[in-house]
Scaffold this motif. Structure first.
Motif, PDB file in Angstrom:
ATOM      1  N   PRO A 115      57.918  -6.780 -26.635  1.00  0.00           N
ATOM      2  CA  PRO A 115      57.998  -7.069 -25.763  1.00  0.00           C
ATOM      3  C   PRO A 115      56.151  -7.638 -25.076  1.00  0.00           C
ATOM      4  N   ALA A 116      56.759  -8.226 -24.458  1.00  0.00           N
ATOM      5  CA  ALA A 116      55.513  -9.650 -23.630  1.00  0.00           C
ATOM      6  C   ALA A 116      55.011  -8.834 -23.173  1.00  0.00           C
ATOM      7  N   GLY A 117      54.832  -7.486 -22.553  1.00  0.00           N
ATOM      8  CA  GLY A 117      54.046  -7.057 -21.862  1.00  0.00           C
ATOM      9  C   GLY A 117      53.343  -6.043 -22.994  1.00  0.00           C
ATOM     10  N   GLU A 118      53.755  -6.199 -24.077  1.00  0.00           N
ATOM     11  CA  GLU A 118      53.081  -5.028 -25.376  1.00  0.00           C
ATOM     12  C   GLU A 118      52.745  -6.007 -26.415  1.00  0.00           C
ATOM     13  N   THR A 119      53.078  -7.558 -26.526  1.00  0.00           N
ATOM     14  CA  THR A 119      51.773  -8.267 -27.349  1.00  0.00           C
ATOM     15  C   THR A 119      51.319  -9.488 -27.071  1.00  0.00           C
ATOM     16  N   LEU A 120      51.882  -9.780 -26.122  1.00  0.00           N
ATOM     17  CA  LEU A 120      50.710 -11.069 -25.660  1.00  0.00           C
ATOM     18  C   LEU A 120      49.121 -10.389 -24.835  1.00  0.00           C
ATOM     19  N   ARG A 121      48.396 -10.875 -25.455  1.00  0.00           N
ATOM     20  CA  ARG A 121      46.628  -9.888 -25.170  1.00  0.00           C
ATOM     21  C   ARG A 121      45.835 -11.558 -24.497  1.00  0.00           C
ATOM     22  N   LEU A 122      44.962 -11.818 -23.992  1.00  0.00           N
ATOM     23  CA  LEU A 122      43.734 -12.752 -23.695  1.00  0.00           C
ATOM     24  C   LEU A 122      42.926 -12.227 -24.812  1.00  0.00           C
ATOM     25  N   GLU A 123      42.326 -13.501 -25.890  1.00  0.00           N
ATOM     26  CA  GLU A 123      41.276 -13.467 -26.476  1.00  0.00           C
ATOM     27  C   GLU A 123      40.049 -14.168 -26.328  1.00  0.00           C
ATOM     28  N   ASP A 124      39.011 -14.066 -26.907  1.00  0.00           N
ATOM     29  CA  ASP A 124      38.057 -15.302 -26.675  1.00  0.00           C
ATOM     30  C   ASP A 124      38.371 -15.710 -28.090  1.00  0.00           C
ATOM     31  N   VAL A 125      38.164 -17.164 -28.506  1.00  0.00           N
ATOM     32  CA  VAL A 125      38.303 -17.523 -30.273  1.00  0.00           C
ATOM     33  C   VAL A 125      38.109 -18.493 -29.809  1.00  0.00           C
ATOM     34  N   PRO A 126      37.640 -18.937 -31.590  1.00  0.00           N
ATOM     35  CA  PRO A 126      36.871 -20.465 -31.596  1.00  0.00           C
ATOM     36  C   PRO A 126      37.185 -21.778 -30.659  1.00  0.00           C
ATOM     37  N   VAL A 127      36.567 -22.896 -30.470  1.00  0.00           N
ATOM     38  CA  VAL A 127      37.271 -23.501 -30.294  1.00  0.00           C
ATOM     39  C   VAL A 127      37.925 -24.948 -31.218  1.00  0.00           C
ATOM     40  N   PRO A 128      39.236 -25.051 -31.833  1.00  0.00           N
ATOM     41  CA  PRO A 128      39.806 -25.389 -33.047  1.00  0.00           C
ATOM     42  C   PRO A 128      38.979 -27.390 -33.032  1.00  0.00           C
ATOM     43  N   ALA A 129      38.296 -27.337 -34.233  1.00  0.00           N
ATOM     44  CA  ALA A 129      38.566 -29.348 -34.038  1.00  0.00           C
ATOM     45  C   ALA A 129      39.996 -29.948 -34.759  1.00  0.00           C
ATOM     46  N   PRO A 130      39.770 -31.256 -34.532  1.00  0.00           N
ATOM     47  CA  PRO A 130      40.987 -31.997 -34.448  1.00  0.00           C
ATOM     48  C   PRO A 130      40.371 -32.087 -35.901  1.00  0.00           C
ATOM     49  N   GLY A 131      41.363 -32.932 -37.049  1.00  0.00           N
ATOM     50  CA  GLY A 131      41.568 -33.394 -38.094  1.00  0.00           C
ATOM     51  C   GLY A 131      41.819 -34.147 -38.521  1.00  0.00           C
ATOM     52  N   HIS A 132      42.136 -35.062 -39.662  1.00  0.00           N
ATOM     53  CA  HIS A 132      42.907 -36.493 -39.594  1.00  0.00           C
ATOM     54  C   HIS A 132      44.198 -36.208 -39.129  1.00  0.00           C
ATOM     55  N   GLY A 133      44.188 -37.189 -37.952  1.00  0.00           N
ATOM     56  CA  GLY A 133      45.502 -37.895 -37.072  1.00  0.00           C
ATOM     57  C   GLY A 133      45.856 -37.073 -36.277  1.00  0.00           C
ATOM     58  N   GLU A 134      44.715 -35.716 -35.514  1.00  0.00           N
ATOM     59  CA  GLU A 134      43.881 -34.884 -34.821  1.00  0.00           C
ATOM     60  C   GLU A 134      43.612 -35.443 -33.847  1.00  0.00           C
ATOM     61  N   LEU A 135      43.708 -34.782 -32.617  1.00  0.00           N
ATOM     62  CA  LEU A 135      43.339 -34.747 -31.293  1.00  0.00           C
ATOM     63  C   LEU A 135      42.642 -33.338 -31.089  1.00  0.00           C
ATOM     64  N   LEU A 136      41.717 -33.646 -30.058  1.00  0.00           N
ATOM     65  CA  LEU A 136      41.571 -32.019 -29.067  1.00  0.00           C
ATOM     66  C   LEU A 136      42.568 -32.546 -27.605  1.00  0.00           C
ATOM     67  N   VAL A 137      42.263 -31.482 -26.682  1.00  0.00           N
ATOM     68  CA  VAL A 137      43.051 -31.627 -25.385  1.00  0.00           C
ATOM     69  C   VAL A 137      42.807 -30.504 -24.625  1.00  0.00           C
ATOM     70  N   GLU A 138      42.025 -30.887 -23.723  1.00  0.00           N
ATOM     71  CA  GLU A 138      41.548 -29.445 -22.561  1.00  0.00           C
ATOM     72  C   GLU A 138      42.752 -28.941 -21.760  1.00  0.00           C
ATOM     73  N   MET A 139      43.483 -27.525 -22.185  1.00  0.00           N
ATOM     74  CA  MET A 139      44.737 -27.672 -21.705  1.00  0.00           C
ATOM     75  C   MET A 139      44.250 -27.473 -20.598  1.00  0.00           C
ATOM     76  N   ARG A 140      45.382 -28.047 -19.552  1.00  0.00           N
ATOM     77  CA  ARG A 140      45.309 -27.265 -18.067  1.00  0.00           C
ATOM     78  C   ARG A 140      46.574 -26.458 -17.446  1.00  0.00           C
ATOM     79  N   ALA A 141      47.352 -27.410 -18.071  1.00  0.00           N
ATOM     80  CA  ALA A 141      48.467 -26.301 -18.032  1.00  0.00           C
ATOM     81  C   ALA A 141      49.849 -25.767 -19.600  1.00  0.00           C
TER      82      ALA A 141
END
Length: 338
Positions: free
Chosen positions: A22-48
């Protein structure tokens, strides 16, 4: 040249789940590393970040897919600003407002930053909000794949089940844009108004109308050239009766029954093509073609995302529960914390 932007933070807030349930039992806010874009990728600062039924089915374990090691950052759709690019991606994409489709499957858009293939990021017109941009993705691309990828629909009749839903509404808009006669099914007067606003020529209440008979009346007995189906298991008998000879049934879900039994010859004797559509599984050329058209229609106001509700990252479980409730008309979005 690409690579990490030294001005970016090293860590970020993200939603993650490490077990099915269930959503209430599994979804958590966490502090994680910012990923780096690889070949053919881009990094997006998400707004929604957009929530789709596939996201909740995956998180609950309903889909039956394995859980990746380390867990999952959910959601494949979103909108934000490109802040870094990897090798092979033009640096002039930095600063571009984009909407994303098909991010993941492991690390998605419900995070402060997300990595995406450059081919899965499309320009978001300035006239649209971040929340509207996060609502485009899978609904619009699924509708495109179902309605337009197989060829022109001008002069054809298209039957769209669930014409007020997120995918259904896009399908109505795209079929109308393509020059088809559009028949939509709905379950309420409110949904009928939405389908008509999107461009449906005929709107049927599937609870009370004989859909196959109504389609026959509109088409002088020939049937619909294309049926776009939101729930194959529930609608397959109607589909078989309503589709024309050598027509196509494009189904993108079968939520009510994941293992439906069908009358093979009800379809085969008409020479019907069954197309099981997954917006996240499009061939690259279809995604590129669809992205160009969808971006153009968004710019022209001919494809209009409808945001029904917006939740904070801390309330992401409520967003998933709202999706699973099935009563919301329109897109459900998570606003990404600054």
């Amino acid at each position: 040249m690409g690579g990490r932007n030294p001005a970016l933070p090293a860590r970020m807030t993200a939603v993650r789940y490490t077990a099915f349930g269930p959503a209430g039992e599994t979804l958590r806010l966490e502090d994680v590393p910012v990923p780096a874009p690889g070949h053919g990728e881009l990094l997006v600062e998400m707004r929604a970040s957009g929530v789709n039924p596939h996201d909740t089915k995956k998180r609950s374990g309903w889909l039956g897919v394995p859980l990746p090691g380390g867990g999952v950052i959910p959601h494949s759709d979103g909108a934000g600003t490109v802040v870094a690019v990897g090798e092979g991606v033009r640096e002039d994409r930095i600063g571009q407002r984009v909407f994303l489709v098909g991010v993941g499957p492991k690390d998605g858009t419900c995070a402060r930053y997300a990595v995406a293939s450059a081919d899965n990021a499309f320009p978001l017109p300035a006239t649209l909000s971040w929340e509207q941009g996060a609502s485009v993705g899978i609904p619009a691309f699924t509708a495109y794949f179902a309605v337009l990828h197989a060829g022109p629909v001008a002069g054809r009749t298209v039957l769209i089940h669930g014409g007020a839903g997120c995918v259904g509404r896009c399908a109505v808009e795209l079929a109308r844009y393509g020059g088809a006669t559009v028949i939509a099914t709905v379950s309420s007067a409110e949904k009928a108004a939405i389908a008509r606003e999107a461009g449906a020529h005929h709107v049927l209440d599937y609870r009370s109308d004989d859909v196959a008979a109504a389609v026959a009346a509109v088409t002088a007995g020939r049937g619909a050239d294309l049926v776009v189906d939101v729930d194959f298991g529930a609608n397959l008998r109607v589909d078989a009766a309503a589709v024309a000879e050598n027509g196509r049934v494009a189904s993108y879900s079968s939520t009510s029954n994941r293992t439906p039994e069908l009358d093979y010859y009800a379809f085969a004797l008409k020479g019907v093509t069954l197309h099981f559509v997954q917006g996240g599984k499009m061939p690259p050329e279809v995604r590129r073609e669809g992205g160009r058209l969808i971006a153009a229609l968004l710019h022209d106001g001919r494809l209009v995302p409808h945001v029904a509700s917006v939740h904070s990252m801390g309330a992401v479980a409520a967003a998933h529960e709202e999706m699973e409730g099935g009563r919301t008309i329109g897109n459900i979005v998570v606003a990404i914390d600054p």
